[in-house]
Design a protein around this motif. Sequence first.
Motif, PDB file in Angstrom:
ATOM      1  N   CYS A 132      -9.281 -27.764  -2.743  1.00 15.44           N
ATOM      2  CA  CYS A 132      -8.690 -26.571  -2.578  1.00 15.44           C
ATOM      3  C   CYS A 132      -8.177 -26.445  -1.157  1.00 15.44           C
ATOM      4  O   CYS A 132      -7.024 -25.931  -0.959  1.00 15.44           O
ATOM      5  CB  CYS A 132      -9.365 -25.367  -3.376  1.00 15.44           C
ATOM      6  SG  CYS A 132      -9.490 -25.440  -5.070  1.00 15.44           S
ATOM      7  N   THR A 147      -7.931 -28.563   0.979  1.00 17.94           N
ATOM      8  CA  THR A 147      -6.700 -29.488   1.596  1.00 17.94           C
ATOM      9  C   THR A 147      -5.464 -29.098   1.180  1.00 17.94           C
ATOM     10  O   THR A 147      -4.595 -29.278   1.989  1.00 17.94           O
ATOM     11  CB  THR A 147      -7.069 -30.861   0.801  1.00 17.94           C
ATOM     12  OG1 THR A 147      -8.446 -31.143   1.563  1.00 17.94           O
ATOM     13  CG2 THR A 147      -5.902 -32.049   1.459  1.00 17.94           C
ATOM     14  N   LEU A 148      -5.394 -28.623  -0.188  1.00 13.87           N
ATOM     15  CA  LEU A 148      -4.054 -28.285  -0.743  1.00 13.87           C
ATOM     16  C   LEU A 148      -3.533 -27.158   0.021  1.00 13.87           C
ATOM     17  O   LEU A 148      -2.511 -27.067   0.442  1.00 13.87           O
ATOM     18  CB  LEU A 148      -4.272 -27.974  -2.073  1.00 13.87           C
ATOM     19  CG  LEU A 148      -4.209 -29.214  -2.896  1.00 13.87           C
ATOM     20  CD1 LEU A 148      -4.460 -28.784  -4.437  1.00 13.87           C
ATOM     21  CD2 LEU A 148      -3.098 -30.018  -2.721  1.00 13.87           C
ATOM     22  N   ILE A 149      -4.221 -25.991   0.330  1.00 15.21           N
ATOM     23  CA  ILE A 149      -3.849 -24.916   1.095  1.00 15.21           C
ATOM     24  C   ILE A 149      -3.551 -25.140   2.488  1.00 15.21           C
ATOM     25  O   ILE A 149      -2.587 -24.549   2.928  1.00 15.21           O
ATOM     26  CB  ILE A 149      -5.065 -23.816   0.949  1.00 15.21           C
ATOM     27  CG1 ILE A 149      -5.059 -23.244  -0.455  1.00 15.21           C
ATOM     28  CG2 ILE A 149      -4.735 -22.787   2.032  1.00 15.21           C
ATOM     29  CD1 ILE A 149      -6.700 -22.333  -0.557  1.00 15.21           C
ATOM     30  N   SER A 150      -4.353 -26.118   3.300  1.00 15.43           N
ATOM     31  CA  SER A 150      -3.988 -26.334   4.473  1.00 15.43           C
ATOM     32  C   SER A 150      -2.796 -27.193   4.623  1.00 15.43           C
ATOM     33  O   SER A 150      -1.801 -27.103   5.326  1.00 15.43           O
ATOM     34  CB  SER A 150      -5.043 -27.374   5.182  1.00 15.43           C
ATOM     35  OG  SER A 150      -6.198 -26.563   5.192  1.00 15.43           O
ATOM     36  N   LEU A 151      -2.383 -28.213   3.669  1.00 14.76           N
ATOM     37  CA  LEU A 151      -1.173 -28.948   3.520  1.00 14.76           C
ATOM     38  C   LEU A 151      -0.022 -27.993   3.321  1.00 14.76           C
ATOM     39  O   LEU A 151       1.178 -28.062   3.819  1.00 14.76           O
ATOM     40  CB  LEU A 151      -1.333 -29.925   2.723  1.00 14.76           C
ATOM     41  CG  LEU A 151      -1.751 -31.169   3.072  1.00 14.76           C
ATOM     42  CD1 LEU A 151      -2.049 -32.181   1.627  1.00 14.76           C
ATOM     43  CD2 LEU A 151      -1.330 -31.867   4.036  1.00 14.76           C
ATOM     44  N   ALA A 152      -0.008 -27.025   2.255  1.00 16.35           N
ATOM     45  CA  ALA A 152       0.898 -25.883   2.005  1.00 16.35           C
ATOM     46  C   ALA A 152       1.254 -25.116   3.198  1.00 16.35           C
ATOM     47  O   ALA A 152       2.255 -24.889   3.614  1.00 16.35           O
ATOM     48  CB  ALA A 152       0.436 -25.076   1.071  1.00 16.35           C
ATOM     49  N   ALA A 153       0.306 -24.778   4.117  1.00 22.66           N
ATOM     50  CA  ALA A 153       0.701 -24.134   5.138  1.00 22.66           C
ATOM     51  C   ALA A 153       1.183 -24.727   6.389  1.00 22.66           C
ATOM     52  O   ALA A 153       2.174 -24.311   6.939  1.00 22.66           O
ATOM     53  CB  ALA A 153      -0.788 -23.571   5.876  1.00 22.66           C
ATOM     54  N   LEU A 176       3.131 -27.470   5.803  1.00 23.07           N
ATOM     55  CA  LEU A 176       4.480 -27.673   5.332  1.00 23.07           C
ATOM     56  C   LEU A 176       5.391 -26.424   5.369  1.00 23.07           C
ATOM     57  O   LEU A 176       6.760 -26.583   5.622  1.00 23.07           O
ATOM     58  CB  LEU A 176       4.583 -28.212   3.781  1.00 23.07           C
ATOM     59  CG  LEU A 176       3.875 -29.614   3.703  1.00 23.07           C
ATOM     60  CD1 LEU A 176       3.842 -29.869   2.281  1.00 23.07           C
ATOM     61  CD2 LEU A 176       4.803 -30.709   4.386  1.00 23.07           C
ATOM     62  N   ARG A 177       4.830 -25.406   5.260  1.00 26.34           N
ATOM     63  CA  ARG A 177       5.788 -23.842   5.669  1.00 26.34           C
ATOM     64  C   ARG A 177       5.892 -23.604   6.956  1.00 26.34           C
ATOM     65  O   ARG A 177       6.993 -22.889   7.009  1.00 26.34           O
ATOM     66  CB  ARG A 177       4.979 -22.824   4.603  1.00 26.34           C
ATOM     67  CG  ARG A 177       5.101 -23.111   3.168  1.00 26.34           C
ATOM     68  CD  ARG A 177       4.444 -22.145   2.334  1.00 26.34           C
ATOM     69  NE  ARG A 177       4.975 -20.856   2.640  1.00 26.34           N
ATOM     70  CZ  ARG A 177       5.903 -20.224   2.089  1.00 26.34           C
ATOM     71  NH1 ARG A 177       6.586 -20.904   1.208  1.00 26.34           N
ATOM     72  NH2 ARG A 177       6.376 -18.902   2.734  1.00 26.34           N
TER      73      ARG A 177
END
Length: 57
Positions: free
Chosen positions: A21, A23-29, A31-32
């Motif tokens: 979770c 990792t996914l949140i960090s990647l989304a941040a 990328l945005r």
Amino acid sequence: MDYLALLATAVPVAVVVALLCFTLISLAAILRAHRGDVVAVLRALPGVVAAMLRRKP
């Protein structure tokens, strides 16, 4: 099933799910974010790490 066996199974699974979770949140941040912001943060990381290592007791 005793409590120790349940803990031995549940804790590692919870840690893996939490890391996924995070990792996914960090990647989304990342990328945005704007490219300039990401570059600025990456350039500041060595200084942050050095400050944390100096502060270590």
